[in-house]
Design a protein around this motif. Sequence first.
Motif, short mmCIF file in Angstrom:
data_model
loop_
_atom_site.label_atom_id
_atom_site.label_comp_id
_atom_site.label_asym_id
_atom_site.label_seq_id
_atom_site.Cartn_x
_atom_site.Cartn_y
_atom_site.Cartn_z
N ARG A 98 -4.28 -8.27 3.80
CA ARG A 98 -5.36 -9.21 4.07
C ARG A 98 -4.92 -10.66 3.88
O ARG A 98 -5.22 -11.52 4.69
CB ARG A 98 -6.54 -8.88 3.13
CG ARG A 98 -7.59 -9.95 3.02
CD ARG A 98 -8.30 -10.17 4.37
NE ARG A 98 -9.39 -11.14 4.23
CZ ARG A 98 -9.20 -12.45 4.16
NH1 ARG A 98 -7.98 -12.95 4.19
NH2 ARG A 98 -10.24 -13.25 4.04
N SER A 99 -4.15 -10.91 2.82
CA SER A 99 -3.79 -12.29 2.48
C SER A 99 -2.58 -12.79 3.25
O SER A 99 -2.52 -13.95 3.62
CB SER A 99 -3.47 -12.41 0.99
OG SER A 99 -4.52 -11.89 0.23
N THR A 100 -1.60 -11.92 3.48
CA THR A 100 -0.38 -12.33 4.17
C THR A 100 -0.05 -11.30 5.26
O THR A 100 1.00 -10.65 5.21
CB THR A 100 0.80 -12.45 3.19
OG1 THR A 100 0.95 -11.20 2.49
CG2 THR A 100 0.61 -13.54 2.18
N PRO A 101 -0.96 -11.12 6.25
CA PRO A 101 -0.79 -10.03 7.23
C PRO A 101 0.50 -10.12 8.02
O PRO A 101 1.07 -9.10 8.38
CB PRO A 101 -2.00 -10.20 8.15
CG PRO A 101 -2.50 -11.58 7.93
CD PRO A 101 -2.15 -11.94 6.52
N ASP A 102 1.00 -11.34 8.28
CA ASP A 102 2.15 -11.49 9.17
C ASP A 102 3.48 -11.58 8.45
O ASP A 102 4.52 -11.77 9.07
CB ASP A 102 1.96 -12.72 10.07
CG ASP A 102 0.71 -12.56 10.91
OD1 ASP A 102 0.48 -11.43 11.37
OD2 ASP A 102 -0.04 -13.54 11.08
N ARG A 103 3.44 -11.47 7.14
CA ARG A 103 4.72 -11.51 6.42
C ARG A 103 5.49 -10.24 6.69
O ARG A 103 4.92 -9.14 6.70
CB ARG A 103 4.45 -11.60 4.91
CG ARG A 103 4.67 -12.98 4.34
CD ARG A 103 4.43 -12.93 2.86
NE ARG A 103 5.67 -12.65 2.16
CZ ARG A 103 6.35 -13.58 1.50
NH1 ARG A 103 5.89 -14.81 1.44
NH2 ARG A 103 7.46 -13.27 0.89
N GLN A 154 0.52 -6.16 7.82
CA GLN A 154 -0.57 -5.69 8.67
C GLN A 154 -0.19 -4.40 9.40
O GLN A 154 -0.98 -3.46 9.49
CB GLN A 154 -0.92 -6.79 9.65
CG GLN A 154 -2.02 -6.46 10.59
CD GLN A 154 -2.41 -7.69 11.39
OE1 GLN A 154 -3.57 -7.87 11.67
NE2 GLN A 154 -1.45 -8.52 11.73
N ASP A 155 1.05 -4.37 9.93
CA ASP A 155 1.52 -3.16 10.62
C ASP A 155 1.51 -1.97 9.66
O ASP A 155 1.05 -0.88 10.00
CB ASP A 155 2.97 -3.33 11.12
CG ASP A 155 3.10 -4.41 12.18
OD1 ASP A 155 2.15 -4.61 12.94
OD2 ASP A 155 4.18 -5.05 12.22
#
Length: 600
Positions: A37-42, A62-63
């Motif tokens: 939720r906080s860093t979905p694209d890391r 996120q993946d």
Amino acid sequence: MEQKAVTLQPERAHSQIAQYMSRPDATLPATLAVRARSTPDRPAFRFLPDGTGDRIESWTYQDLKRHSDAVAARLRAGGHSGDRVVLAGRPGLWFVAGLMGILQAGATAVPACPPTSRRARTRLRSILADCAPGAILADSRHERRFAAMAAGGDILPPLIPLDAEPPAKPVAAHAWTAPDDPVRPTDTALIQYSSGSTGDPKGVELTHANLMSNCHAISRLIGAQDDRVGLSWLPPYHDMGLIGTIMLALHGGWPLVMMTPEHFVQQPARWLQAISDHRVTITVAPNFAFQLCADTVEEEDLAGVDLSSLRHVFCGSEPVVLDTLNAFRERFGPRGYREKTLIPCYGLAEATLLVTAKAPGTAVRVEWADPQELSRGRVVGGAGDAVPIVGCGSPGEDDELLVVDPDSGRVLADGEIGEIWVRGPGVAAGYHRKPGPTGRVFGARPADRAGPGRYLRTGDLGCLRDGELFVTGRMSGLLVVAGRNLYPQDIERTVDRAHPSVHRSVAFAVPGSPEEHIIVVAEVRDSRRTRAELDALRGSLLASVAADHGVRPADVHLVRVGTIPLTTSGKIRRTAAREAFLEHTLGRALVPCDLSGEPG
Ligand code: 649
């Protein structure tokens, strides 16, 4: 209602995560939910399917969440929340999704190798019989293997595909605030079977709190660093590869690059190449891997390799050998490897994972032990023929470590060798459905100390010097000759070094009169040899052992490479080797080629 994922400002994301992680009821699946939720694209995990940089599979948080949600949904739909679920996937991204999906669903993960060899099938059968799982999560490519087991009479629980592509759905932005987390810290998260024997498997039951406490302890040891990148080729079925790399990376929020153990063993330079390619800062391996690199990596395999990004290089899971550390430093120092980054460490599955580790950035400490004193149970400095023992650091602040005389139960003084006992939040409650062994191993009390505490008996021997642990060996393999204690690994080291054609060796005792006999089994490279060559080799190994240890083995048994049984994590199975030797099933001794007319 679905919402698009929203990326938070880094400071806000950081504080949300920190706030969650400091909660006493934090668990790993909820940590993933917060990170997604906080860093979905890391970037979260990368897998090198060829062991090289040619192809890279990559998942963000996120993946990973999307894939593990799908696994959790399949498990819930099958009514498996609260079940034990065997996780038999291949190493890779889907394995991580399977692990997190099981935990998210409130089930207990039981990692096991997929049944792709006879040995793996035997192990899997004994794990299935012991833990009675409600389902098996497996890669679809292995379905036929399971079907064949079932056709052969094995009774299997339902098979659930691990690698079914989930629907493309962004993480719902509201899902994290009160994570829909049925998981409590006291729930059993994992049953960890030891990599050794298949006959009577013992599964260590670890709670979410055990896992979090060990991750916290390791994170505290290595400190906070924003640009951390991990690398692992360890099998994900054991504590070190599973908890030490996958779970720790998720806990710490840094990316982990993974490759398979096979790719590493086939070409050890791939480990070093990947460190260089991905600017890796933290990695871990047993001693044998460092030795393998020092011995076999060729200069031409290292074109452009730069190891200077490394800051934490853990070495544990088997004795840490001074010669290996020196060889590795000499070989790879010119490539940017700094020995201060090396962290010898000690741990075991019964204590979740890590028990002691050297403080990062400090020099490796070595005690030189007089062999006579060592055999009488003391680590006391010696000259000349002294044996080096590498220090494995000290326990973390929440753990307590004692060295105890295993017969009297008395706590021993600095420098005296005894059994290593441990107490702390990482120590498991016990083995799955094994009250007898659980009581013996997890319920120890020192004879001379009052107090309610119970300790884990590790079965390992060692001593403390100024608060630092020096591991000397395992109790079960100890050879007792003329009242002296000899460590099999010391004899094995002598044999391995005595002649360049020795690949690997194992030493154990067998019944004899008037006392036990020592047997050495040595694997010989290039097994085609004449009788004179074999006799000369045997004679030189016997002489080396006698010179170094003052005992003469009753037999040196020369065999082909691949004969000595190893655990799935690569440790020598001394007890299995001894049993096979006594039952004449170890594999035939080499036959001289000049007599038999056929290759030995
Ligand atoms: C050993 C576990 C390993 C074990 C690893 C800390 C990416 C992400 C993170 C990262 C690196 C890359 O062998 C502890 C600690 C990793 C930090 C994160 O790094 N468990 S076991 O149950 O399979 O076996 C236990 C037995 O192994 C032997 C003992 O007999 C023990 O009972 N053993 C050792 N023997 C001698 N010396 C040692 N140092 C030993 N450590 C374990």
